[in-house]
Design a protein around this motif. Structure first.
Motif, mmCIF file in Angstrom:
data_model
loop_
_atom_site.group_PDB
_atom_site.id
_atom_site.type_symbol
_atom_site.label_atom_id
_atom_site.label_comp_id
_atom_site.label_asym_id
_atom_site.label_seq_id
_atom_site.Cartn_x
_atom_site.Cartn_y
_atom_site.Cartn_z
ATOM 1 N N SER A 123 0.812 -1.220 0.000
ATOM 2 C CA SER A 123 0.000 0.000 0.000
ATOM 3 C C SER A 123 0.850 1.276 0.000
ATOM 4 C CB SER A 123 -0.875 0.002 1.252
ATOM 5 O OG SER A 123 -0.047 -0.061 2.398
ATOM 6 N N MET A 152 -6.110 -7.261 -4.343
ATOM 7 C CA MET A 152 -6.343 -5.948 -3.694
ATOM 8 C C MET A 152 -5.778 -4.801 -4.544
ATOM 9 S SD MET A 152 -5.426 -6.927 0.283
ATOM 10 C CE MET A 152 -6.199 -5.506 1.079
ATOM 11 N N PRO A 176 -10.174 -3.066 -0.419
ATOM 12 C CA PRO A 176 -10.392 -4.159 0.543
ATOM 13 C C PRO A 176 -10.963 -5.396 -0.162
ATOM 14 C CG PRO A 176 -12.049 -2.429 0.816
ATOM 15 C CD PRO A 176 -11.104 -1.940 -0.235
ATOM 16 N N HIS A 178 -12.566 -9.706 0.587
ATOM 17 C CA HIS A 178 -12.819 -10.835 1.493
ATOM 18 C C HIS A 178 -12.104 -12.017 0.857
ATOM 19 C CE1 HIS A 178 -15.734 -13.187 4.266
ATOM 20 N NE2 HIS A 178 -14.577 -13.807 4.139
ATOM 21 N N ILE A 192 -2.370 -10.087 4.505
ATOM 22 C CA ILE A 192 -3.576 -9.445 3.945
ATOM 23 C C ILE A 192 -4.125 -8.406 4.930
ATOM 24 C CG2 ILE A 192 -5.918 -9.879 3.094
ATOM 25 C CD1 ILE A 192 -4.882 -12.740 2.385
ATOM 26 N N LEU A 193 -4.144 -8.749 6.206
ATOM 27 C CA LEU A 193 -4.664 -7.783 7.192
ATOM 28 C C LEU A 193 -3.784 -6.532 7.238
ATOM 29 C CD1 LEU A 193 -5.767 -10.116 10.151
ATOM 30 C CD2 LEU A 193 -7.215 -9.090 8.395
ATOM 31 N N GLY A 196 -4.638 -4.497 4.433
ATOM 32 C CA GLY A 196 -5.968 -3.914 4.656
ATOM 33 C C GLY A 196 -5.959 -2.671 5.535
ATOM 34 N N ALA A 199 -6.401 0.081 3.141
ATOM 35 C CA ALA A 199 -7.458 -0.006 2.122
ATOM 36 C C ALA A 199 -8.742 0.517 2.775
ATOM 37 C CB ALA A 199 -7.616 -1.459 1.695
ATOM 38 N N LYS A 202 -13.534 -2.739 4.832
ATOM 39 C CA LYS A 202 -13.243 -3.959 5.600
ATOM 40 C C LYS A 202 -12.484 -4.990 4.763
ATOM 41 C CE LYS A 202 -16.998 -3.804 8.914
ATOM 42 N NZ LYS A 202 -18.065 -4.547 9.581
ATOM 43 N N THR A 203 -11.368 -5.406 5.251
ATOM 44 C CA THR A 203 -10.613 -6.505 4.624
ATOM 45 C C THR A 203 -10.741 -7.716 5.540
ATOM 46 O OG1 THR A 203 -9.065 -5.038 3.503
ATOM 47 C CG2 THR A 203 -8.300 -7.278 3.934
ATOM 48 N N THR A 204 -11.244 -8.826 4.961
ATOM 49 C CA THR A 204 -11.510 -10.025 5.762
ATOM 50 C C THR A 204 -10.748 -11.213 5.208
ATOM 51 O OG1 THR A 204 -13.738 -9.222 6.246
ATOM 52 C CG2 THR A 204 -13.377 -11.582 6.579
ATOM 53 N N THR A 236 -11.210 -9.644 10.459
ATOM 54 C CA THR A 236 -11.433 -8.462 9.619
ATOM 55 C C THR A 236 -10.680 -7.287 10.212
ATOM 56 O OG1 THR A 236 -13.629 -9.220 9.013
ATOM 57 C CG2 THR A 236 -13.247 -6.852 8.819
#
Ligand code: S3P
Length: 457
Positions: A123, A152, A176, A178, A192-193, A196, A199, A202-204, A236
């Motif tokens: 990011s 993402m 974000p 899922h 990934i978290l 997130g 982002a 919500k990134t799950t 998440t």
């Protein structure tokens, strides 16, 4: 003068650990502390770096893996005080502010460093970051994090069609997602978290079974908004987050304690008291399996430090019996399978380990290496594609074995050697320093105390 039980022999090109059980017999006695948890140490350094304000870490693991994390962060502009186990201060530079390094970042042997940092850096817009690592790391699969990060919006390039290190990530604005992970992996989930965090929304991550949850706990402690759904194994994070520097007390690593737990279980007459061990339920699969095998383990002084449960463990020798280790428990003892294989050699009956194919892509192919090396010592172990069958009750005979540069294999072989007749020489034993720099000294001390104890009768 009595012959040393453990003699460290260093040859010119490689480090050998030579272990010879004394003729008078051996039992392990004493109190010991294990080094800080490796997973928590990495996360404390990384979250400290991207938080606002200072993070003060007590009990950081001084192994080579967290050192790789610290040196990568320093190369990206983060001020980190000299690493010691008393107190390390990380001056946070705030989320999104890691600088483009002037050179390639070296993650050494550390899968956690490279996989978590790929997520963290994906990011960081308009900056290039290139990672390499040692021979083992450059062979380990990276598409497990690259694929979801690409979903993402991340841009990542690497060898073998963007699947192997060296890898370059160029930061982008991320969206974000899922993500339904096909494997239970804390490294995938954490990567990934961390992506997130920047982002919007919500990134799950949903996993087939629950992997270690240190990232979720520490993100919460640093002030991020994290939601957990235990029934679906989902976590998440809500972006864009802000993190505030914290005081982190790192508990002792249960994966390092595992060597002494098993040593005390299998060496007749032993009793060890291991202080300050992290007993996060996503890591205690080893205790459950050993209890199922008839081990005598008690937890004392249970407490919570910085959101992580901790206890002192008392372990006494007892005759173990075989069991089956498979299914959802595997991610909760993933790093302990080599040492549990050693325990199974001393159990009555045949132990079966299944659903553990992940071990083939760790620091070494741990299923193949532990089976081959212990079989050289006389064990009866056969391999499945996803596990092992260990026939207990075969006496081990010391010989030359090799760690394959894998820290957990080196230490598992050393514990196996304590019950072997003759002399065992472990080549490339220095690999232990990845997660346990003082392993040999502690081995000396628990054996040394035994000598005094034995002589006093
Ligand atoms: C780790 C997760 C585990 C473990 C490794 C450390 C972590 O790997 O084997 O030693 O710190 O997240 P996977 O998540 O890939 O199973």
């Amino acid at each position: 003068m009595s012959t040393p039980i453990v003699a460290l022999k260093i040859t010119e090109h490689q480090h050998d650990l030579t272990i010879q059980r004394p003729a008078s017999g051996l039992s392990l006695q004493g109190r010991l502390k294990v080094p800080g948890d490796k997973s928590i140490s990495h996360r404390a350094l990384m979250l400290g770096a991207i938080a606002s304000g200072e993070t003060c870490i007590q009990g950081l693991l001084l192994g080579e893996d967290p050192r790789s994390t610290a040196s990568c962060l320093r190369a990206m502009g983060v001020e980190i005080s000299e690493l010691n186990s008393e107190k390390v201060v990380v001056k946070g530079i705030g989320l999104g502010n890691l600088k483009e390094p002037e050179n390639i970042l070296d993650a050494g042997n550390s899968g956690t460093t490279i996989r978590l940092m790929l997520g963290l850096l994906a990011s960081h817009r308009d900056r290039y970051f290139t990672f390499t690592g040692d021979g083992s790391l450059r062979d380990r699969p990276m598409s497990r994090v690259i694929k979801p990060l690409q979903q993402m919006g991340a841009q990542i390039w690497g060898r073998k069609n963007n699947t192997l290190a060296p890898l370059t990530v160029k930061g982008q604005k991320l969206s974000p997602i899922h993500y339904y992970s096909p494997i239970a992996s804390a490294q995938v989930k954490s990567s990934i978290l961390l992506a997130g965090l920047m982002a919007d929304g919500k990134t799950t991550v949903t996993e087939p079974s629950l992997s270690r949850d240190h990232s979720e706990r520490m993100l919460q402690a640093f002030g991020a908004s994290v939601e957990i759904e235990p029934e679906t194994h989902s976590a998440t994070v809500v972006g864009t987050a802000t993190l505030q520097g914290q005081k982190v007390i790192v508990p002792g690593d249960i994966s390092s304690a595992a060597f002494w737990i098993v040593a005390a279980c299998i060496v007749p007459g032993s009793e060890l008291f291991i202080e300050n061990v992290g007993i996060n339920p996503t890591r205690t699969g080893i205790l459950e399996v050993l209890e199922m095998m008839g081990a005598d383990i008690t937890l004392e002084n249970e407490r919570v430090t910085t959101g992580e449960p901790v206890a002192d463990l008392r372990v006494r020798y007892s005759q173990l019996k075989a069991c089956t280790i498979a299914g959802d428990i595997i991610p909760r003892l993933i790093d302990e399978i080599p040492i549990l294989t050693v325990a199974a050699i001393y159990a009555v009956g045949t132990t079966i380990i299944r659903d553990a194919a992940e071990l083939r892509v760790k620091e070494s192919d741990r299923l193949a290496v532990i089976a081959t090396q212990l079989n050289r010592m006389g064990a009866r172990i056969t391999e499945f594609p996803d596990g092992l069958e260990i026939t207990g009750g075969t006496p081990l005979i010391g010989t030359e074995v090799d760690s394959h540069n894998d820290h957990r294999i080196a230490m598992s072989l050393a514990i196996a050697a304590l019950n072997a007749s003759g002399t065992t020489t472990i080549h490339r034993a220095e690999a232990a320093a990845i997660s346990y720099p003082d392993f040999t000294a502690t081995l000396q001390s628990v054996c040394g105390q035994t000598r005094e104890y034995a002589n006093s009768f």
